[in-house]
Enzyme design. Structure first.
Site, PDB file in Angstrom:
ATOM      1  CB  THR A 181      37.406  39.852  48.767  1.00  0.00           C
ATOM      2  OG1 THR A 181      36.158  39.340  48.342  1.00  0.00           O
ATOM      3  CG2 THR A 181      37.729  41.099  47.957  1.00  0.00           C
ATOM      4  CG  ASP A 212      31.415  42.709  47.939  1.00  0.00           C
ATOM      5  OD1 ASP A 212      31.470  41.501  47.631  1.00  0.00           O
ATOM      6  OD2 ASP A 212      32.219  43.245  48.721  1.00  0.00           O
ATOM      7  CG  HIS A 234      28.167  35.637  52.317  1.00  0.00           C
ATOM      8  ND1 HIS A 234      28.805  35.344  53.502  1.00  0.00           N
ATOM      9  CD2 HIS A 234      27.872  34.446  51.741  1.00  0.00           C
ATOM     10  CE1 HIS A 234      28.885  34.027  53.647  1.00  0.00           C
ATOM     11  NE2 HIS A 234      28.338  33.456  52.594  1.00  0.00           N
TER      12      HIS A 234
HETATM   13  N1  GLY Z   1      33.052  39.472  48.376  1.00  0.00           N
HETATM   14  C1  GLY Z   1      33.254  38.853  47.168  1.00  0.00           C
HETATM   15  C2  GLY Z   1      32.076  38.289  46.533  1.00  0.00           C
HETATM   16  O1  GLY Z   1      31.029  38.171  47.153  1.00  0.00           O
HETATM   17  O2  GLY Z   1      32.149  37.957  45.374  1.00  0.00           O
END
Ligand code: GLY
Length: 327
Positions: A181, A212, A234
């Site tokens: 991200t 998220d 994650h």
């Molecule tokens: N942090 C980005 C995702 O889990 O999609």
């Protein structure tokens, strides 16, 4: 607990938050406005773009969006926008969120064909009565707004997907060489805060999976009374911990940004252990900026880097502390 400690925690609002004992406060990294923070090594590049606007008096919102767009339009950045890793069906789907100093927010999720996901999130914020558009509805809105559409699956990301299909084993490892991200937080010369998060999500996720990034309060939160927070890692674990808003609330309670991030990284670790999961397989990273220009970050495990740019010290990369390590 000693009475004095209790009074201190009560005064900081920590008991109500359930954040536990106040940590001894570490060194506070301070800066002056304007300032921009970006996740990961690539953040040095997004900072440069954002800084060009900020240093000329531009708004924090314009600046962070410009930085995000650089990453989204770069076919060699495999974690956002054009060239992002696809889902297990070979379809690139994008998520993004944006929030400004006025509690205005816009999000898109499961977006196909439109690389500029964060600009579309801004358009949701500015041109609709809603906060979140998903899938076909987001694409339809993008077309109405004149956004360019294209095939987001580049030859490189298609090749990587075909190689993955040979085993089809879903075990995403997120860290510095394989980040997920781009998050940017900015404060302009007028002291206005803004933040953006953009991603193609976990490589080879199920079609329709959303992490998220487009969930305000998990991947991103901006509170003009306190500061701004972005998360990466994650998504499922960041959502489970209620990540970014919890960091903001820690700062509201008086924690410095690094400590506020550390407590939420600890929360992620505690939840993983509670669920019998091996922390080595996960990463969750939080990056925070206060309205006074203090900044800090903390991650579940080593490897999270973030870039900071201001007038005083230029553009530099920082290694975030962590709460767990395999060693
Ligand atoms: N942090 C980005 C995702 O889990 O999609």
């Amino acid at each position: 607990m000693k009475r004095r400690e209790f009074i201190k925690m009560q005064g900081q609002g920590l008991l109500g938050l359930g954040l536990g004992m106040a940590w001894p406060l570490g060194a506070v990294a301070e800066s002056t406005k304007p300032i921009v923070l970006s996740t990961w090594d690539y953040g040095l590049r997004t900072n440069d773009v954002a800084w060009r606007l900020l240093s000329e008096g531009g708004s924090a919102l314009d600046a962070v969006l410009a930085g995000a767009e650089l990453a989204e339009m770069d076919p060699d950045n495999a974690y956002v926008g054009l060239g992002g890793f696809p889902d297990r069906d070979g379809i690139v789907t994008l998520d993004a969120s944006v929030m400004d100093h006025g509690y205005n927010m816009g999000m898109v999720a499961g977006l196909e064909q439109v690389p500029r996901a964060s600009a579309l999130a801004r358009a949701v914020m500015e041109h609709t009565p809603h906060t979140l558009l998903v899938g076909d509805g987001a694409l339809q809105f993008a077309k109405e707004q004149g956004f360019e559409t294209m095939n987001l699956l580049t030859p490189a990301s298609e090749k990587a997907w075909k190689r993955w299909l040979e085993t089809s084993r879903y075990q995403p490892g997120v860290n510095v060489e394989n980040h997920d991200t781009m998050g940017l937080l900015g404060m302009d010369s007028q002291g206005r805060l803004a933040g953006v998060c953009t991603t193609s999500g976990m490589a080879y996720k199920m079609h329709g999976r959303v992490g998220d990034t487009p969930i305000i309060g998990s991947g991103l939160y901006v509170d003009p009374e306190v500061g701004a927070v972005a998360a990466t890692g994650h998504g499922e674990e960041i959502v489970r911990a209620g990540g970014s808003l919890l960091v903001v609330e820690g700062m509201r309670s008086g924690l410095d940004p690094e400590e506020a991030c550390r407590q939420v990284a600890q929360r992620v670790l505690k939840q993983l252990r509670h669920r019998g999961k091996d922390p080595a397989l996960y990463q969750a990273c939080f990056m925070a900026l206060t309205k006074n220009g203090q900044y800090g970050a903390c991650a579940l495990q080593p490897g999270f880097t973030y870039a900071v740019q201001d007038a005083g010290q230029g553009n530099r990369l920082r290694q975030a502390p962590h709460v767990w390590s395999k060693l």
